[in-house]
Design a protein around this motif. Structure first.
Motif, PDB file in Angstrom:
ATOM      1  N   MET A  31      17.794  15.729  21.950  1.00  0.00           N
ATOM      2  CA  MET A  31      17.041  16.968  21.868  1.00  0.00           C
ATOM      3  C   MET A  31      16.322  17.057  20.529  1.00  0.00           C
ATOM      4  O   MET A  31      16.876  16.686  19.492  1.00  0.00           O
ATOM      5  CB  MET A  31      17.964  18.169  22.030  1.00  0.00           C
ATOM      6  N   ASN A  60      24.349  24.230  27.514  1.00  0.00           N
ATOM      7  CA  ASN A  60      23.079  23.544  27.771  1.00  0.00           C
ATOM      8  C   ASN A  60      21.961  24.082  26.876  1.00  0.00           C
ATOM      9  O   ASN A  60      20.824  24.255  27.319  1.00  0.00           O
ATOM     10  CB  ASN A  60      22.681  23.669  29.245  1.00  0.00           C
ATOM     11  N   THR A  61      22.293  24.314  25.640  1.00  0.00           N
ATOM     12  CA  THR A  61      21.373  24.976  24.723  1.00  0.00           C
ATOM     13  C   THR A  61      21.339  24.263  23.381  1.00  0.00           C
ATOM     14  O   THR A  61      22.367  23.816  22.874  1.00  0.00           O
ATOM     15  CB  THR A  61      21.769  26.443  24.528  1.00  0.00           C
ATOM     16  N   MET A  62      20.146  24.182  22.824  1.00  0.00           N
ATOM     17  CA  MET A  62      19.929  23.641  21.497  1.00  0.00           C
ATOM     18  C   MET A  62      19.443  24.759  20.594  1.00  0.00           C
ATOM     19  O   MET A  62      18.760  25.685  21.042  1.00  0.00           O
ATOM     20  CB  MET A  62      18.890  22.519  21.547  1.00  0.00           C
ATOM     21  N   TYR A  63      19.767  24.649  19.318  1.00  0.00           N
ATOM     22  CA  TYR A  63      19.408  25.674  18.358  1.00  0.00           C
ATOM     23  C   TYR A  63      18.737  25.057  17.141  1.00  0.00           C
ATOM     24  O   TYR A  63      18.941  23.896  16.815  1.00  0.00           O
ATOM     25  CB  TYR A  63      20.638  26.437  17.882  1.00  0.00           C
ATOM     26  N   ARG A  81      22.485  12.703  21.570  1.00  0.00           N
ATOM     27  CA  ARG A  81      23.577  13.115  22.443  1.00  0.00           C
ATOM     28  C   ARG A  81      24.935  12.879  21.795  1.00  0.00           C
ATOM     29  O   ARG A  81      25.921  13.491  22.202  1.00  0.00           O
ATOM     30  CB  ARG A  81      23.487  12.405  23.793  1.00  0.00           C
ATOM     31  N   SER A 124      16.289  29.168  19.832  1.00  0.00           N
ATOM     32  CA  SER A 124      17.132  28.641  20.888  1.00  0.00           C
ATOM     33  C   SER A 124      16.273  27.934  21.923  1.00  0.00           C
ATOM     34  O   SER A 124      15.135  28.325  22.174  1.00  0.00           O
ATOM     35  CB  SER A 124      17.925  29.753  21.580  1.00  0.00           C
ATOM     36  N   SER A 158      21.358  22.056  16.041  1.00  0.00           N
ATOM     37  CA  SER A 158      22.666  21.952  16.660  1.00  0.00           C
ATOM     38  C   SER A 158      22.515  22.038  18.167  1.00  0.00           C
ATOM     39  O   SER A 158      21.452  22.396  18.681  1.00  0.00           O
ATOM     40  CB  SER A 158      23.617  23.043  16.148  1.00  0.00           C
ATOM     41  N   ARG A 159      23.572  21.692  18.853  1.00  0.00           N
ATOM     42  CA  ARG A 159      23.552  21.793  20.300  1.00  0.00           C
ATOM     43  C   ARG A 159      24.916  22.240  20.796  1.00  0.00           C
ATOM     44  O   ARG A 159      25.948  21.934  20.198  1.00  0.00           O
ATOM     45  CB  ARG A 159      23.146  20.461  20.946  1.00  0.00           C
ATOM     46  N   ASN A 205      26.707  21.776  24.218  1.00  0.00           N
ATOM     47  CA  ASN A 205      26.618  21.150  25.527  1.00  0.00           C
ATOM     48  C   ASN A 205      27.209  22.024  26.634  1.00  0.00           C
ATOM     49  O   ASN A 205      26.788  21.937  27.788  1.00  0.00           O
ATOM     50  CB  ASN A 205      27.313  19.789  25.514  1.00  0.00           C
ATOM     51  N   SER A 229      23.866  16.958  28.330  1.00  0.00           N
ATOM     52  CA  SER A 229      24.596  16.113  27.401  1.00  0.00           C
ATOM     53  C   SER A 229      24.054  14.689  27.323  1.00  0.00           C
ATOM     54  O   SER A 229      24.375  13.963  26.385  1.00  0.00           O
ATOM     55  CB  SER A 229      26.081  16.072  27.768  1.00  0.00           C
ATOM     56  N   CYS A 258      10.519  22.784  22.138  1.00  0.00           N
ATOM     57  CA  CYS A 258      11.745  22.093  22.489  1.00  0.00           C
ATOM     58  C   CYS A 258      11.417  20.858  23.303  1.00  0.00           C
ATOM     59  O   CYS A 258      10.560  20.894  24.196  1.00  0.00           O
ATOM     60  CB  CYS A 258      12.628  23.051  23.289  1.00  0.00           C
TER      61      CYS A 258
END
Length: 114
Positions: free
Chosen positions: A34, A76-79, A53, A21, A70-71, A73, A30, A95
């Motif tokens: 990322m 506010n987290t990306m995986y 985005r 994460s 994945s994200r 929005n 957004s 990241c």
């Protein structure tokens, strides 16, 4: 203040799975493309996966079919979902958030070993 904080790294056996994460703050999440990068000892930092985005994704050939970026929005987290892990996936995973300028997290160590 801008912060990118990676988490989820650890020790797994070959063939195992891990989900990384990247929690962000201080940016309009957004609006950023990322990415996950990784760097193994003695090697250059390499781009693992990117999600724009708009939600388009790209993967390094070495992880294609095994990793999913994945994200969320709203959070506010990306995986990065990593499946079928191999010893060569061992690295520090970073990241990255980019518009016209970049922000970097400090990295989370992934070690794949029996």
């Amino acid at each position: 203040q801008v912060q990118l904080v990676e988490s989820g790294g650890g020790l797994v056996q070959p063939g195992g799975s891990l989900r990384l994460s990247c929690a962000t703050s201080g940016i309009i999440f957004s609006m950023y493309a990322m990415s996950w990068y990784r760097q193994a000892p003695g090697k250059e930092r390499e781009l693992v996966a990117t999600i724009t985005r708009g939600g388009s994704t790209n993967y390094a050939d070495s992880v294609k079919g095994r990793f999913t970026i994945s994200r969320d929005n709203a959070k506010n987290t990306m995986y990065l979902q990593m499946n079928s892990l191999k010893p060569e996936d061992t690295a520090v995973y970073y990241c990255n958030a980019r518009v016209s300028y970049d922000y970097w997290g400090q990295g989370t160590q992934v070690t794949v070993s029996s």
